[in-house]
Structures are given as C-alpha cells and as structure tokens.
Design an enzyme around this catalytic site. Structure first.
Site, short mmCIF file in Angstrom:
data_model
loop_
_atom_site.label_atom_id
_atom_site.label_comp_id
_atom_site.label_asym_id
_atom_site.label_seq_id
_atom_site.Cartn_x
_atom_site.Cartn_y
_atom_site.Cartn_z
N GLU A 71 2.06 1.90 -3.48
CA GLU A 71 0.99 2.51 -4.29
C GLU A 71 0.96 4.03 -4.08
O GLU A 71 0.84 4.79 -5.04
CB GLU A 71 -0.35 1.89 -3.90
CG GLU A 71 -1.56 2.55 -4.53
CD GLU A 71 -2.74 2.61 -3.59
OE1 GLU A 71 -3.34 3.70 -3.45
OE2 GLU A 71 -3.07 1.58 -3.00
N HIS A 72 1.07 4.47 -2.83
CA HIS A 72 1.08 5.90 -2.54
C HIS A 72 2.32 6.58 -3.14
O HIS A 72 2.23 7.65 -3.75
CB HIS A 72 1.06 6.13 -1.04
CG HIS A 72 -0.30 6.08 -0.43
ND1 HIS A 72 -0.83 7.11 0.30
CD2 HIS A 72 -1.26 5.11 -0.45
CE1 HIS A 72 -2.05 6.78 0.71
NE2 HIS A 72 -2.32 5.57 0.27
N HIS A 126 0.83 -1.21 0.00
CA HIS A 126 0.00 0.00 0.00
C HIS A 126 0.86 1.26 0.00
O HIS A 126 0.55 2.24 -0.68
CB HIS A 126 -0.92 -0.03 1.23
CG HIS A 126 -1.80 1.16 1.36
ND1 HIS A 126 -1.70 2.06 2.39
CD2 HIS A 126 -2.81 1.62 0.57
CE1 HIS A 126 -2.60 3.01 2.25
NE2 HIS A 126 -3.29 2.76 1.15
N GLU A 160 -4.14 7.79 8.00
CA GLU A 160 -5.17 6.94 7.40
C GLU A 160 -5.50 5.76 8.31
O GLU A 160 -6.66 5.39 8.48
CB GLU A 160 -4.69 6.44 6.03
CG GLU A 160 -5.74 5.71 5.22
CD GLU A 160 -5.24 5.31 3.85
OE1 GLU A 160 -5.96 4.54 3.17
OE2 GLU A 160 -4.13 5.73 3.45
#
Length: 431
Positions: A50-51, A47, A127
């Site tokens: 991806e960022h 993840h 997040e």
C-alpha cells in the site's frame, strides 16, 4: 440517489451513486485481500505494498503523484485492513479522469524502485515504533493476537521490524500478481459523477486486468481467547476484555452491534453511566464489535489510573453478567436509533458512502438498501439480545489484553471464573 453497478468481463465491479447537489467525487479501488492473505513469511507485506504504490510508476515519480493530485486541490490515500486494501481519492467533478488515471496507474505500473523501497521500509519501521509507544493503540493489536493466537487474522497489519526488513521488490511484485486482480476488485465513485462516464474511465484502464493467481481459500479463523499483559510504568492502564464475535453474514451480526451499543456505545450506555459517571473508575470506557468474513470479536475497552484498576475490572465483569438478565426495551430502542443515525449521518460523507458500497459488494455481492438494514435491526427483540449476551459473555473463553501498571488487576483465571459461573446460574434461572 441510486447505486448503479456494472460488472466488466474480467469480473471487476464498477459502482456509482450520483449526487447532483455536490461538486466533488469520492472514488476508489477496493481489493478483496489484506493482511490475512499473507503467507507466514510475508507478515506486513500487504501494508508495505500500500505504501509503495505511491512511490512511483513508469510514468510518474512519487513527487509527480502528489503534485498532480494536489495541483487540482484533490486528496489521495490508501488503507490496509485484515481482509481488504483500498486506494482512494477525492477531487472536484472535472478531475475524476485524472484521479482515476493515477489510482489505476499506481496499481498496474508501480516500479517498486529499490531505493524507494529502502526508504519506505524505514518509514514503516518508524510507524511500528510509534505504535509501540502508544499504549492505547498497541493494546488493540495485542488483543487481536491473543484472541486468534498464531493466526494471520489476529496479526498486526503493520508487520514487525524483522519481517519488513526482509522484503524485496520482487516479493512485492509477486504478492501483487497473486492477490490483486479484476475478479477481486471493486471500483466505486460517489458524488457529482455519471455512471457511464466513470465506467468508461475504469474499463479503459482496468478492463484487461487479469485475475489474481492466488488460492481463494483462507484458513478458517479459530477463536482461542487468551491473556496478554505488559506491565509498564505509565500514568494509566489500557484494558481490553473480549469474546468471540459474529461474522458479517452471521445471523446475529446486527444483534451483536445492538448489544455492543447497549453495553458501551455512548454516554447513555450501561458502562458509561455505571463505571464512569456513577463510580468515576475510569476516564474512558466503551464496547465494540468487529466482524470478519468468518468470525468476529466483541470487546470492552477501558482506560484508568493504577489506583482504580482493582475495583474497575470486577465492576466491568459485573456489568456484563448483569446486562444479560436485565436488558430493557428502552435500551434496545435507543441503541437502534443510535445505529440508524450513525448510518444516515456517515452516508452524508461521499467517501464514507463509497467505502460502504464497496464493503457491501465485497461481503454481500450487492448493495443493501437502507430500509433492509433498518428492517433487520427492527426485527431484533429484547429476548434475542438477552440470549446473545448469555452466549457471548458466558459461551466463549475470554480474551484479556492490558498495558500499564497492572499489579492490582485480577488474574486471567479470576476474570474467567467471575463470568462463567454467574452467567450460567442466571441463564438457568431465566429458563
């Protein structure tokens, strides 16, 4: 409309579906790796990657990436799941070249600048904190963790504060080289695009992309079942009860989708009518079936106030045990119609269709004709779904996850007992 596919010499598959009646194109790159492919000390790195892909390349800064795509009115985004990661865009037809160049650039030439990395770590930690403060989100993560105790397939995609803080730029580069490659990648475009044009765009940028260097074998997922409860001082409780589901390629995959729809797939479903409409025991109730490459999860979600928990959970369990012996033909026909309509309606969105094409190529190695899917659904009888219900609700250890004011809730052992005994008696009686 017809899907065309071409496999490049490095194994990368290029697929298109031309839609001459639209002015836009949805396009993206899907890689057959996700959070499940992380090593034990890499929880959350898929993840994070991806960022970080949007935080700058040698040709574009993070701002340049955003400005260039929005200068032409386009949109760009990405998503990480348990088994795949995708990077996608939507633009007008004349801007496909630009969108393709940006997507390929961020995958092949991201710099993973240390300053940007520190900032993005902070964003992801925020997040994670936001997810923790949202019970109706985090309860699903806890549900998966309990169902696959201690296994990557059950871990949250986000990672943890502790793991995220440890990652370096070199670790991101190592993970990218290990898990990304032409032999794991699908490029898809749907809309006002010609196959040969998109093929040239992809081949010129990714035709020389090497293979991933990691091990293709994954540890087999072992469904354990389990119990997670977190008492919080909230106005409502989020409750999940689930069982082992079916993998994408399992014989009962489509039957499980139908079973979930009959049980809790809409306002006409058993759960909605009995639990919400007739008894008023919750404000939200539904059933779902998630699939992975080698396993799945079947679950029921309900949200209710503290005063109704004691009555709600037994009613949910009773509906499951009753369903196994009383599924009707009209319910199955209605569920089939719902799934058919959902498939056709979602395909009206070019982005949804692009995602579907990519998933089917990754799972099946081909794009499934819609009629084939309809035929598979049409071949499923009431008796087969009834048998599946017995096996699902009574054949595996349940998983329970709940967050909220939980004192009135049945114990895990009581949940297990209320399912296994009645279902076994009903199965014997039915036989």
């Amino acid at each position: 409309m017809r899907v065309q596919t071409t496999t490049l010499s490095n194994g990368l598959i290029v697929a298109t579906e031309t839609r001459s009646h639209v002015e836009s194109v949805a396009l993206g790159l899907w890689n057959n790796s996700g959070s499940r492919h992380e090593h034990p000390d890499e929880h959350g790195i898929a993840h994070l990657l991806e960022h970080m892909a949007f935080k700058g390349t040698s040709r574009r800064s993070a701002e340049d990436i955003a400005v260039e795509i929005e200068n032409v009115g386009g949109e760009i985004n990405a998503s990480t799941s348990v088994e795949t990661t995708s990077f996608f865009a939507r633009v007008l037809k004349e801007d496909v070249g630009l969108a393709t160049d940006i997507l390929c650039d961020i995958l092949r030439d991201s710099t993973f600048d240390e300053d940007e990395l520190q900032r993005e770590k902070h964003v992801i930690v925020q997040e994670i904190g936001a997810a923790m403060d949202t019970p109706d989100d985090i309860v699903f993560d806890r549900f998966a963790e309990a169902a696959f105790d201690g296994q990557p397939v059950g871990r949250s995609v986000l990672g943890t504060r502790e793991t995220i803080e440890t990652f370096s730029s070199d670790q991101l580069r190592s993970y990218l080289a290990r898990e990304y490659g032409g032999d794991r990648m699908i490029a898809v475009a749907v809309g006002a695009v010609e196959h040969e044009d998109f093929l040239r765009e992809i081949e010129s940028r990714l035709g020389d992309l090497g293979s991933h260097t990691g091990d293709d074998s994954l540890s087999a997922a072992i469904y354990t079942g389990g119990d997670f409860r977190e008492t919080r001082d909230l106005l409502d409780a989020q409750i999940l009860i689930g069982f082992e589901g079916k993998a994408f390629l399992a014989r009962d995959f489509y039957a499980s989708q139908l079973l979930a729809t009959v049980l809790g797939g809409g306002m006409s479903s058993r759960l909605f009518q009995e639990v919400r409409e007739k008894r008023g025991l919750c404000y939200s109730v539904s059933a779902f079936h998630w699939s992975f490459s080698d396993t799945g999860l079947f679950g029921i979600h309900a949200a209710t106030g503290e005063e109704d928990i004691a009555e709600l959970v037994p009613v949910l369990l009773d509906e499951m045990t009753n369903l196994a012996g009383s599924i009707r033909q009209d319910e199955v026909d209605r569920a089939r119609a719902q799934l058919r309509a959902s498939l056709f309606m979602s395909n009206e969105s070019s982005m949804s269709r692009a995602s579907q094409i990519a998933r089917q190529l990754l799972i099946h190695g081909r794009v499934l004709p819609r009629q084939e899917i309809m035929d598979r659904l049409g071949d499923i009888s009431v008796e087969r779904i009834r048998d599946l219900a017995y096996r699902t609700f009574g054949g595996s250890t349940p998983t329970v996850a709940a967050i909220g004011p939980l004192n009135p809730m049945l114990s895990y052992n009581d949940v297990h007992g209320r399912l296994s005994g009645p279902l076994e008696m009903r199965r014997v009686a039915a036989s």
